[in-house]
Design a protein around this motif. Sequence first.
Motif, PDB file in Angstrom:
ATOM      1  N   GLY A  91       0.773  -1.238   0.000  1.00  0.00           N
ATOM      2  CA  GLY A  91       0.000   0.000   0.000  1.00  0.00           C
ATOM      3  C   GLY A  91       0.801   1.283   0.000  1.00  0.00           C
ATOM      4  O   GLY A  91       0.292   2.325   0.393  1.00  0.00           O
ATOM      5  N   LEU A  92       2.080   1.209  -0.434  1.00  0.00           N
ATOM      6  CA  LEU A  92       2.859   2.431  -0.565  1.00  0.00           C
ATOM      7  C   LEU A  92       3.231   2.620  -2.028  1.00  0.00           C
ATOM      8  O   LEU A  92       3.737   1.712  -2.666  1.00  0.00           O
ATOM      9  N   SER A  93       2.934   3.799  -2.534  1.00  0.00           N
ATOM     10  CA  SER A  93       3.231   4.059  -3.944  1.00  0.00           C
ATOM     11  C   SER A  93       3.990   5.363  -4.067  1.00  0.00           C
ATOM     12  O   SER A  93       3.738   6.294  -3.324  1.00  0.00           O
ATOM     13  N   ARG A  94       4.924   5.441  -4.998  1.00  0.00           N
ATOM     14  CA  ARG A  94       5.736   6.642  -5.126  1.00  0.00           C
ATOM     15  C   ARG A  94       5.846   7.097  -6.577  1.00  0.00           C
ATOM     16  O   ARG A  94       5.690   6.321  -7.502  1.00  0.00           O
ATOM     17  N   ILE A  97       1.766  11.189 -11.744  1.00  0.00           N
ATOM     18  CA  ILE A  97       0.920  11.180 -10.545  1.00  0.00           C
ATOM     19  C   ILE A  97      -0.205  10.153 -10.706  1.00  0.00           C
ATOM     20  O   ILE A  97      -0.505   9.388  -9.794  1.00  0.00           O
ATOM     21  N   GLY A  98      -0.783  10.103 -11.907  1.00  0.00           N
ATOM     22  CA  GLY A  98      -1.854   9.147 -12.167  1.00  0.00           C
ATOM     23  C   GLY A  98      -1.397   7.706 -11.948  1.00  0.00           C
ATOM     24  O   GLY A  98      -2.092   6.915 -11.309  1.00  0.00           O
ATOM     25  N   LEU A 140      -4.601  19.288  -8.086  1.00  0.00           N
ATOM     26  CA  LEU A 140      -4.750  17.875  -8.456  1.00  0.00           C
ATOM     27  C   LEU A 140      -4.279  16.969  -7.317  1.00  0.00           C
ATOM     28  O   LEU A 140      -4.974  16.035  -6.899  1.00  0.00           O
ATOM     29  N   ILE A 141      -3.106  17.271  -6.776  1.00  0.00           N
ATOM     30  CA  ILE A 141      -2.533  16.463  -5.701  1.00  0.00           C
ATOM     31  C   ILE A 141      -3.443  16.506  -4.473  1.00  0.00           C
ATOM     32  O   ILE A 141      -3.746  15.492  -3.851  1.00  0.00           O
ATOM     33  N   ARG A 142      -3.896  17.712  -4.156  1.00  0.00           N
ATOM     34  CA  ARG A 142      -4.763  17.889  -2.984  1.00  0.00           C
ATOM     35  C   ARG A 142      -6.004  17.007  -3.123  1.00  0.00           C
ATOM     36  O   ARG A 142      -6.408  16.312  -2.188  1.00  0.00           O
ATOM     37  N   ARG A 143      -6.577  17.025  -4.308  1.00  0.00           N
ATOM     38  CA  ARG A 143      -7.817  16.294  -4.530  1.00  0.00           C
ATOM     39  C   ARG A 143      -7.582  14.776  -4.531  1.00  0.00           C
ATOM     40  O   ARG A 143      -8.322  14.013  -3.913  1.00  0.00           O
ATOM     41  N   LEU A 144      -6.506  14.342  -5.203  1.00  0.00           N
ATOM     42  CA  LEU A 144      -6.301  12.908  -5.391  1.00  0.00           C
ATOM     43  C   LEU A 144      -5.782  12.218  -4.135  1.00  0.00           C
ATOM     44  O   LEU A 144      -5.889  11.002  -4.015  1.00  0.00           O
ATOM     45  N   THR A 145      -5.197  12.981  -3.213  1.00  0.00           N
ATOM     46  CA  THR A 145      -4.651  12.334  -2.010  1.00  0.00           C
ATOM     47  C   THR A 145      -5.565  12.570  -0.816  1.00  0.00           C
ATOM     48  O   THR A 145      -5.175  12.325   0.319  1.00  0.00           O
ATOM     49  N   GLU A 146      -6.764  13.014  -1.102  1.00  0.00           N
ATOM     50  CA  GLU A 146      -7.781  13.203  -0.059  1.00  0.00           C
ATOM     51  C   GLU A 146      -7.925  11.903   0.747  1.00  0.00           C
ATOM     52  O   GLU A 146      -8.184  10.849   0.181  1.00  0.00           O
ATOM     53  N   GLY A 147      -7.739  12.005   2.058  1.00  0.00           N
ATOM     54  CA  GLY A 147      -7.924  10.832   2.902  1.00  0.00           C
ATOM     55  C   GLY A 147      -6.754   9.873   2.890  1.00  0.00           C
ATOM     56  O   GLY A 147      -6.795   8.828   3.528  1.00  0.00           O
ATOM     57  N   LYS A 148      -5.704  10.202   2.149  1.00  0.00           N
ATOM     58  CA  LYS A 148      -4.528   9.328   2.124  1.00  0.00           C
ATOM     59  C   LYS A 148      -3.384   9.995   2.871  1.00  0.00           C
ATOM     60  O   LYS A 148      -3.457  11.176   3.204  1.00  0.00           O
ATOM     61  N   THR A 149      -2.352   9.212   3.112  1.00  0.00           N
ATOM     62  CA  THR A 149      -1.142   9.788   3.684  1.00  0.00           C
ATOM     63  C   THR A 149      -0.259  10.236   2.521  1.00  0.00           C
ATOM     64  O   THR A 149      -0.038   9.473   1.590  1.00  0.00           O
ATOM     65  N   LEU A 150       0.204  11.472   2.598  1.00  0.00           N
ATOM     66  CA  LEU A 150       1.032  11.990   1.505  1.00  0.00           C
ATOM     67  C   LEU A 150       2.389  12.423   2.036  1.00  0.00           C
ATOM     68  O   LEU A 150       2.475  13.156   3.021  1.00  0.00           O
ATOM     69  N   VAL A 151       3.446  11.953   1.394  1.00  0.00           N
ATOM     70  CA  VAL A 151       4.786  12.455   1.678  1.00  0.00           C
ATOM     71  C   VAL A 151       5.280  13.096   0.388  1.00  0.00           C
ATOM     72  O   VAL A 151       5.220  12.473  -0.664  1.00  0.00           O
ATOM     73  N   ILE A 152       5.727  14.339   0.489  1.00  0.00           N
ATOM     74  CA  ILE A 152       6.082  15.048  -0.730  1.00  0.00           C
ATOM     75  C   ILE A 152       7.424  15.747  -0.549  1.00  0.00           C
ATOM     76  O   ILE A 152       7.698  16.325   0.496  1.00  0.00           O
ATOM     77  N   VAL A 153       8.274  15.613  -1.566  1.00  0.00           N
ATOM     78  CA  VAL A 153       9.507  16.401  -1.608  1.00  0.00           C
ATOM     79  C   VAL A 153       9.247  17.547  -2.560  1.00  0.00           C
ATOM     80  O   VAL A 153       8.719  17.327  -3.658  1.00  0.00           O
TER      81      VAL A 153
END
Lengths: 426, 263
Positions: free
Chosen positions: B94-97, B172-173, B203-216
Amino acid sequence: MTAKPISTSKPAGDGLRFYGVWLIGIAALIVLPLIFSSGGSLTSFSLIGIAIVFALSYNILLGQTGLLSFGHAVHYGLGGFAACHMMNAVVSHGWPIPLPFIPLFGGIGGLVFAIIIGWVMTKRAGTVFAMISLGIGELVASSSLILRSVFGGEAGITTDRTALPKMFGWSFGPQVQVYYVIAFWLVLSAIAMYALTRTPLGRISNAVRDNPERVQFIGYDPHVVRYLAYCFAGFFAGVAGGLTAINFEIANSALLGAIQSGLVLFSTFIGGIAYFFGPILGAILVTYLQLGLTGLTSVWQLYFGIIFIGIVMFAPGGIAGLLMMHRPLVRAGTLWTVIPSYLVAVVPTVALACGVILTIETVARYSGGDPINLFGIPFNAKSPVTWVAAAVLVVGGAFVARLTWRRIADAWDRAATVARDRGYLA
Amino acid sequence: MSGAVSGMSGAVPGKSAAIEVRAVEKRFGNVGIIRDLNLSVAKGERHAVIGPNGAGKSTTFNLISGHIKPTSGEVKLNGDVISGLRPFEINRRGLSRSFQVTNVFARMSVWENVRCAVLWATGHRYAFWKNVDSLPEVRERTAQILDDIHLTHRRDVPAGLLTYAEQRELEIGITIASGATVVMLDEPTAGMSHAETDRAVSLIRRLTEGKTLVIVEHDMSVVFGLADRISVLVYGHIIASGTPEEIRRDPKVKEAYLGEEAH
């Protein structure tokens, strides 16, 4: 850019065209021997059918998974040996297995060896895989001469296809009956290999070909993907080997060797690895060239080499790539603007080719002193006239041909621009 | 909208961390790139990792996603140790990068790119007995993601022929296609214009809704606009971790990082 509808259901016409192509192919296979019934053509068709199955199996590796193998004939040859042993076993034990089932055992022979060596081979792609495949190819080819009980040494393993149980009253002695067995397996294998490209494994193989690193981050082990693709390729190569064993009633070390491996790479690449039907075209062309050229000239391998280099340098998409380049132009209706430049280029290009052929033949036969007979015109290799003629054709042909090729490129650019504007080209 | 994952939203940050990096060290030969790295990302949190060039941000991503293995220390995903696992094993958990340099399947169409990323998660794995075109859930999910990343009109174009910004969106998709609950994006807006960056952020805000996001990310307006928490990485070591406000006030951060880059 044309905005396409989100719906993925294809229009009915597409399905019709898709099945139409396959049905026409099958119909052609059925009626071919009725039109060309001479022994020579039946032999050619049989060889072509086998070559197509073999080349399609090779393209599972090269075109679909991005694996360049220099030892694919190992599976072809082992399939041939497996089929021969099976045929002899069927005869000696009296098993009720008729000849048309034999290629399946060839396939199993190719598959079993792929299962055994494939895991190690496919650990890495690229150069490592290519080198290991070369090594395995040499290993198996030389073992086949040493392990006499299995491979029969220099003589190979012989068999008698007519000794197997009859099916539909056919003894499979006549070449036409063998042709139909080959045609049947060709259709079956081609459909199966095409279907494979449309499965999840088939698509992930493409992804592994394009970017093995990224595949790991969408949940797939590229090693497993390559291994499974390798096993499928091994199976269908074995089927082709089994068909060869039936056709010639013999399997020997020549089937396993580097020449055979090189030939299938050659056919597949010339046909074009990016399209499913590419290897089919390549196998047809190369088999015909092989049959035709060997009778015409002693240096036929030289011509093979020139054709191969030409394709690699100028048309890396192969014949299929050249054909499919024209599709957007056909759709956009701009193909006719390119045709005249092609016609203009034909004359100097043919002159150049004749010059090259004359040069090669003159050099090849200079020491022998045999008279040359090209397309019905006699030449003397020792005569300066011949040398001058060859030089004029090559230099003059190349000079004029270059100009006409540039015209093609210009015409092509204009046609492609229009096609792009009309949305038929990305 | 990403309705399929709406059940995941509202994850409480607290005891169970989505990602837990403990005393991780990475050396290449004698050179220590990462030293004593500690990082904790709560479930449902949007966490940004910032730091000067060469601080080891991408290496940190590679260590967490299994691209490279730590010399010592451990990484946990949802409480399970994942350090030492291979990338696809981590992805299946369940981790995707995504990647800093666009990393798509260049010769395949946009549609095929996304669909390949959907296949494992929908359970089709290495199947060679199913027609990939007649898997309804795969088709719907792929169409949904293409719609989400606004590339439906480009679905049949080979990914290699897309514009740069489109390739970044496709990246991202592909990353979110598996439905992973932990998404790591490595400089998703790098090289984009202002307008493209704004688009990508929403786009990122919408697609990671409810998920954990780590971003550089290098763009500070993106970082401070998007992140719930920020970690500052300098010379392979996290010198500060906190809310955007805390980071803005932290003297160590000012000195080591923001000081140099403040405009």
